[in-house]
Design a protein around this motif. Sequence first.
Motif, PDB file in Angstrom:
ATOM      1  N   UNK A  98      37.514  47.228  35.093  1.00 33.47           N
ATOM      2  CA  UNK A  98      36.242  47.541  34.448  1.00 33.47           C
ATOM      3  C   UNK A  98      36.282  47.483  32.918  1.00 33.47           C
ATOM      4  N   UNK A  99      37.436  47.395  32.343  1.00 35.92           N
ATOM      5  CA  UNK A  99      37.532  47.336  30.889  1.00 35.92           C
ATOM      6  C   UNK A  99      37.056  45.963  30.403  1.00 35.92           C
ATOM      7  N   UNK A 100      36.023  45.913  29.558  1.00 37.18           N
ATOM      8  CA  UNK A 100      35.439  44.633  29.146  1.00 37.18           C
ATOM      9  C   UNK A 100      36.412  43.708  28.424  1.00 37.18           C
ATOM     10  N   UNK A 101      37.378  44.255  27.701  1.00 39.78           N
ATOM     11  CA  UNK A 101      38.301  43.386  26.963  1.00 39.78           C
ATOM     12  C   UNK A 101      39.164  42.518  27.882  1.00 39.78           C
ATOM     13  N   UNK A 102      39.310  42.909  29.129  1.00 34.38           N
ATOM     14  CA  UNK A 102      40.056  42.083  30.079  1.00 34.38           C
ATOM     15  C   UNK A 102      39.369  40.740  30.272  1.00 34.38           C
ATOM     16  N   UNK A 103      38.037  40.722  30.198  1.00 36.15           N
ATOM     17  CA  UNK A 103      37.250  39.529  30.507  1.00 36.15           C
ATOM     18  C   UNK A 103      36.859  38.723  29.271  1.00 36.15           C
ATOM     19  N   UNK A 104      37.371  39.081  28.106  1.00 38.65           N
ATOM     20  CA  UNK A 104      36.983  38.425  26.862  1.00 38.65           C
ATOM     21  C   UNK A 104      37.123  36.907  26.929  1.00 38.65           C
ATOM     22  N   UNK A 105      38.215  36.402  27.439  1.00 39.38           N
ATOM     23  CA  UNK A 105      38.482  34.957  27.440  1.00 39.38           C
ATOM     24  C   UNK A 105      38.360  34.337  28.837  1.00 39.38           C
ATOM     25  N   UNK A 106      37.814  35.063  29.763  1.00 37.95           N
ATOM     26  CA  UNK A 106      37.636  34.548  31.126  1.00 37.95           C
ATOM     27  C   UNK A 106      36.323  33.771  31.174  1.00 37.95           C
ATOM     28  N   UNK A 122      32.271  38.799  35.480  1.00 39.17           N
ATOM     29  CA  UNK A 122      32.255  39.553  36.725  1.00 39.17           C
ATOM     30  C   UNK A 122      31.812  40.964  36.384  1.00 39.17           C
ATOM     31  N   UNK A 123      30.552  41.245  36.662  1.00 39.36           N
ATOM     32  CA  UNK A 123      29.987  42.542  36.297  1.00 39.36           C
ATOM     33  C   UNK A 123      29.771  43.451  37.501  1.00 39.36           C
ATOM     34  N   UNK A 161      30.773  44.078  41.926  1.00 39.14           N
ATOM     35  CA  UNK A 161      31.731  43.785  42.994  1.00 39.14           C
ATOM     36  C   UNK A 161      31.336  42.505  43.721  1.00 39.14           C
ATOM     37  N   UNK A 162      30.051  42.242  43.845  1.00 35.58           N
ATOM     38  CA  UNK A 162      29.586  41.035  44.521  1.00 35.58           C
ATOM     39  C   UNK A 162      29.904  39.763  43.741  1.00 35.58           C
ATOM     40  N   UNK A 163      30.100  39.871  42.425  1.00 33.38           N
ATOM     41  CA  UNK A 163      30.463  38.713  41.597  1.00 33.38           C
ATOM     42  C   UNK A 163      31.904  38.281  41.808  1.00 33.38           C
ATOM     43  N   UNK A 164      32.730  39.163  42.341  1.00 29.08           N
ATOM     44  CA  UNK A 164      34.163  38.861  42.448  1.00 29.08           C
ATOM     45  C   UNK A 164      34.475  37.886  43.556  1.00 29.08           C
TER      46      UNK A 164
END
Length: 47
Positions: free
Chosen positions: A29-37, A41-42, A44-47
């Motif tokens: 859930x930490x937004x910085x994980x997704x910075x360069x992805x 994925x916001x 559970x259904x997006x995953x």
Amino acid sequence: MEFHELQGERIKLIPLEFDHIPNLYEYSEHPEIWTHYPAKIRTLEDS
């Protein structure tokens, strides 16, 4: 060759399963994980 698990002194690797998705989502859930992805994925259904 089928992979079941790989275990060392400090870590155990197992194949991912659909049952793992809720916990992985919770820990990501930490937004910085997704910075360069490339995909966002916001939910559970997006995953």
